[in-house]
Design an enzyme around this catalytic site. Structure first.
Site, mmCIF file in Angstrom:
data_model
loop_
_atom_site.group_PDB
_atom_site.id
_atom_site.type_symbol
_atom_site.label_atom_id
_atom_site.label_comp_id
_atom_site.label_asym_id
_atom_site.label_seq_id
_atom_site.Cartn_x
_atom_site.Cartn_y
_atom_site.Cartn_z
ATOM 1 C CE LYS A 26 42.500 30.827 46.888
ATOM 2 N NZ LYS A 26 41.898 32.699 47.800
ATOM 3 C CE1 TYR A 32 44.106 31.081 42.541
ATOM 4 C CE2 TYR A 32 42.721 29.662 41.352
ATOM 5 C CZ TYR A 32 42.577 30.381 42.103
ATOM 6 O OH TYR A 32 41.761 31.242 42.608
ATOM 7 C CB THR A 38 39.033 28.535 43.611
ATOM 8 O OG1 THR A 38 38.532 28.563 42.241
ATOM 9 C CG2 THR A 38 40.335 28.260 44.667
ATOM 10 C CG ASP A 39 35.269 25.438 41.314
ATOM 11 O OD1 ASP A 39 36.237 26.490 40.881
ATOM 12 O OD2 ASP A 39 34.542 25.487 40.556
ATOM 13 C CD GLU A 40 40.349 27.427 38.855
ATOM 14 O OE1 GLU A 40 42.093 26.983 38.515
ATOM 15 O OE2 GLU A 40 39.364 28.615 38.791
HETATM 16 P P1 NAD Z 1 41.633 39.492 41.720
HETATM 17 O O1 NAD Z 1 43.099 39.178 41.046
HETATM 18 O O2 NAD Z 1 41.794 39.527 40.713
HETATM 19 O O3 NAD Z 1 42.015 40.398 42.927
HETATM 20 C C1 NAD Z 1 43.739 40.243 43.562
HETATM 21 C C2 NAD Z 1 43.443 41.237 44.313
HETATM 22 O O4 NAD Z 1 44.000 41.011 45.692
HETATM 23 C C3 NAD Z 1 44.265 42.541 44.027
HETATM 24 O O5 NAD Z 1 43.424 43.824 44.069
HETATM 25 C C4 NAD Z 1 45.848 42.413 44.275
HETATM 26 O O6 NAD Z 1 46.192 43.903 44.366
HETATM 27 C C5 NAD Z 1 44.986 42.052 45.942
HETATM 28 N N1 NAD Z 1 46.898 41.654 45.915
HETATM 29 C C6 NAD Z 1 47.148 40.277 45.669
HETATM 30 N N2 NAD Z 1 48.524 40.346 46.417
HETATM 31 C C7 NAD Z 1 48.515 40.815 47.763
HETATM 32 C C8 NAD Z 1 48.968 41.184 49.114
HETATM 33 N N3 NAD Z 1 50.084 40.415 49.192
HETATM 34 N N4 NAD Z 1 48.421 42.211 49.414
HETATM 35 C C9 NAD Z 1 47.332 42.469 49.347
HETATM 36 N N5 NAD Z 1 46.739 42.379 47.922
HETATM 37 C C10 NAD Z 1 46.851 41.528 47.510
HETATM 38 O O7 NAD Z 1 41.348 38.202 41.718
HETATM 39 P P2 NAD Z 1 39.644 37.545 41.989
HETATM 40 O O8 NAD Z 1 38.979 37.199 40.898
HETATM 41 O O9 NAD Z 1 39.317 39.009 42.276
HETATM 42 O O10 NAD Z 1 39.483 36.921 43.599
HETATM 43 C C11 NAD Z 1 38.993 37.122 44.383
HETATM 44 C C12 NAD Z 1 39.681 35.929 45.715
HETATM 45 O O11 NAD Z 1 38.632 35.268 45.263
HETATM 46 C C13 NAD Z 1 41.031 35.347 45.172
HETATM 47 O O12 NAD Z 1 41.654 34.921 46.084
HETATM 48 C C14 NAD Z 1 40.107 33.840 44.348
HETATM 49 O O13 NAD Z 1 41.064 33.082 45.007
HETATM 50 C C15 NAD Z 1 39.551 33.662 44.892
HETATM 51 N N6 NAD Z 1 38.153 32.851 43.501
HETATM 52 C C16 NAD Z 1 38.280 33.939 42.280
HETATM 53 C C17 NAD Z 1 37.145 33.036 41.703
HETATM 54 C C18 NAD Z 1 36.968 33.851 40.191
HETATM 55 O O14 NAD Z 1 36.322 33.184 39.072
HETATM 56 N N7 NAD Z 1 37.713 35.533 40.249
HETATM 57 C C19 NAD Z 1 36.729 32.288 42.067
HETATM 58 C C20 NAD Z 1 36.701 31.549 43.285
HETATM 59 C C21 NAD Z 1 36.993 32.097 44.671
#
Ligand code: NAD
Length: 332
Positions: free
Chosen positions: A168, A164, A139-141
């Protein structure tokens, strides 16, 4: 034919990515997800019966399970979405973020490396490296705050603000260490804020849409002037696709939509599209450590991998609102 392990594929971005890959390729997709509160496997009902798709309910921290998955499915590519992803929760319960995001990533790296070294290596080490890849979805965070002008490039120092983003950033460092120390073929992607279908309603855009539909108050942190760069989730999926297939081993790629918008403006656009009144807005106490502005320089991925976002913010937001209007009752 490739065998792709997608972790966290029942979450917001992961479930969109599973569908994107199944629609575009004939790869075998193995989706490993623990189904925490954030996962919703019903988003993948339409693909659940396909022969080239398999869902496994399990934990990326379970080493024995991972070893069996790699062996049984002869995994070539890992795309690691699995994470605890909500900043507010990381402030009240940081431990699980350390455990899943840092320990989980390290265990996954270790199993992938050992399996690939043992099963994919031949005398020519290059061949092994060309066959497999570990893609870490970050993430950009991790860059922290960039108030005022300027943009995060891939060379910007990491300076995370919340548990968080610190977790990351730590997992990114581990992924890089596995590349430098063991030669594991990796890429890291650092994306700006995503929006689109399947997002849990704890996050800004779905919360505002669903509350607005239900005529509930719209809680806006502080003055609402925090700036985020928004990317429609399908554009994130196509960027990850480009990184998997064209990314240079060892490189990190920023992914952003060039859509900088203040949170309060996002909220007002949602109110307007749904035909509601701005008096629903409720300014609440700001989140501790709240970053004011994130802004991504995406020129590396656009120039080197020929990727660009397809959706304008207005169009993506309308698609998203329409999806929540139709599917709101299925949300967790
Ligand atoms: P989300 O919280 O919607 O989904 C996370 C998923 O991971 C869930 O389905 C959860 O059940 C699963 N999970 C959690 N712990 C687990 C474990 N120990 N083993 C297996 N599965 C597990 O998150 P998201 O928004 O879809 O983000 C996905 C990824 O993208 C993350 O790594 C996040 O840091 C990154 N990201 C998100 C954004 C955003 O805007 N949402 C932006 C940039 C990066």
């Amino acid at each position: 034919m490739k065998n792709i392990l997608i972790t966290g594929g029942a979450g917001f971005i992961g479930s969109n990515f599973v569908k994107y890959m199944i629609n575009k390729y004939e790869y075998n997709i193995i989706n490993l997800d623990l189904l925490t509160y954030a996962g919703n496997i019903s988003y993948l009902d339409e693909v659940s019966q396909l022969e080239n798709y398999k869902f496994i309910n399990g934990d990326i921290r379970d080493k024995d399970l991972l070893k069996n998955i790699f062996l049984e499915h002869n995994i070539d590519i890992v795309v690691n979405f699995a994470a605890e992803s909500h900043v507010d929760r990381s402030i009240t319960e940081p431990e699980i973020f350390i455990s899943t995001n840092i320990m989980g990533t390290q265990i996954l790296l270790d199993v992938a490396m050992n399996f690939w070294k043992k099963n994919k290596e031949d005398k020519n080490d290059r061949t092994f490296k060309e066959k497999v890849k570990f893609v870490q979805i970050s993430t950009d965070e991790v860059y922290g705050d960039i108030e005022g002008g300027g943009f995060f490039t891939e060379k910007t120092s990491i300076s995370p603000s919340s548990p968080y983003s610190a977790s990351k950033a730590s997992s990114d460092l581990l992924v890089n260490a596995y590349f430098r120390t063991y030669g594991l073929p990796i890429n890291i992607t650092r994306c700006s804020n995503n929006y689109g279908p399947h997002q849990n309603r704890e996050k800004l855009i779905p919360l505002m849409i669903t509350n607005c539909i239900e005529n509930k108050k719209l809680p806006v942190y502080g003055d609402g002037k925090q700036v985020r760069d928004w990317l429609f989730v399908e554009d994130h999926c196509s960027a990850i696709d480009a990184v998997i297939h064209k990314g240079t081993i060892g490189e990190t790629y920023n992914i952003g939509g060039n859509n900088e918008v203040e949170n309060i403006e996002v909220v007002k656009k949602i109110i307007k599209y749904l035909g509601k009144n701005e008096n629903l807005i409720d300014y609440v106490k700001d989140r501790p450590g709240h970053d004011r502005r994130y802004a991504i320089d995406n020129s590396k991925i656009t120039h080197n991998l020929d990727w660009k976002p397809k959706y304008e913010f207005e169009e993506g937001l309308k698609n998203t609102i329409d999806w929540y209007v139709k599917n709101g009752t299925r949300l967790s």
